[in-house]
Write a protein that holds these residues in place. Structure first.
Motif: not given
Lengths: 190, 190
Positions: B22-34
């Motif tokens: 879930q945290a990863f999903s939220d982060l992907l919505a905020e900034k790039g994977f790299e």
DNA sequence: TGAAATTTGTTGGATAAACAACACTGGAGC
DNA sequence: GCTCCAGTGTTGTTTATCCAACAAATTTCA
């Protein structure tokens, strides 16, 4: 009442407590407190039943924690937790208790006798502690116990009265009328 | 691809994985994977960094798990996970991949090159596994590898093409036109 | 370039949570 | 009365997570 001096708490216990409290909150919206079992709570929280008992003595202690936490949030929202006695603060405290009881009634499915009196005990403890904190900041030599007790019961009584009204009058009006009767007992600390 | 035979998983493991995902999903919505670090993920998930490594080899394995899980949901939603090859199912599969890539693009902040090609690899694996499952149910003696590979690449290519279109044509129309070109290679399994 | 700071991946020991028992209570139905 | 059943509260053991520390790799930036 006092926010503990920023103790670092193990993330696991924070997580577990919050899971249990959230599950309990959801269950209260569904059915009456008396019909909620510890099983129900741990099932919904996805937490082992033995773990529950590592945090709470029983479901009554859980209710106490739950209500206390909600009430403390209501108090902190109005920054009444770090101040002293003034009629203005007292007014806000009364408002806080009124609104707390009102929302509690609308969020809980079946507020029966037992539930209500348990909540009453918890909230009165919270009010008493807060008032004691306020009054003792005046560094008076007068004992605060009696005045705080009277005020506590009066405040809770008012809020209970208010929140059970089918057609509630405007909160402001209600409190303005009631405030002087409570304030008179605390005059010496103003 | 296959839903594992109802293994009972330790609640703590389920909880931790889901917090991380879930945290990863939220982060992907905020900034790039790299630009997402393992720190970022564990901070947001309120999970210890060492615990992360007990579940995922690194952030690339996390991305793989995340994308796979999302894609599997898309497949299961259309009950394509327990069936065999038909042109109709193939059509639905193409639609599923198209929609998956479209929503992925709209949910992720900065889809850069590296991110895209990692997703591509994961999804193509998923498609290949699913097609292999379908084709082998025909109990043919023909090797399924070559046809499944061709179809996999064709399907992903179509979906990628579709999802990058600024002004997307109606999905139905697009797929109806493309379907025969893919189906022709799988005719022998129909 | 090179030094400082950040991130990574791993480890050993401490602690909370899971789990599977257990004895006990209280109520429902016979 | 009795049994049966569901819930309670506790215990010993196992397992997952936390935590602090570490060396190595990578990034930052002067």
């Amino acid at each position: 009442m006092l926010p503990k001096p920023k103790e670092k708490l193990d993330p696991r216990v924070k997580r577990t407590r919050s899971l249990i409290l959230q599950a309990f909150s959801d269950l209260l919206a569904e059915k009456g407190f008396e019909s909620i079992t510890v099983q129900d709570v741990t099932d919904k929280a996805q937490v082992n039943r033995a773990t529950f008992y590592a945090h709470f003595a029983d479901k009554y202690a859980l209710l106490d924690s739950f209500i206390s936490q909600l009430f403390r949030q209501e108090i902190e929202k109005r920054t009444l937790n770090a101040c002293h006695y003034t009629p203005e603060n007292l007014k806000n405290l009364i408002i806080a208790v009124c609104e707390f009881l009102s929302t509690t009634h609308s969020n809980c499915a079946q507020p029966h006798q037992q539930f209500e009196s348990l909540v009453e005990g918890t909230i009165k403890n919270q009010i008493f502690e807060l008032l004691t904190l306020w009054l003792q900041q005046t560094k008076t030599k007068i004992s605060t116990d009696i005045p705080a007790t009277v005020a506590t019961w009066a405040i809770y009584g008012l809020a209970s009265h208010y929140s059970h009204h089918k057609k509630r009058p405007a909160l402001e009006t209600f409190v303005d009328e009631a405030l002087p009767l409570v304030a008179i007992n605390l005059e010496q600390f103003a």
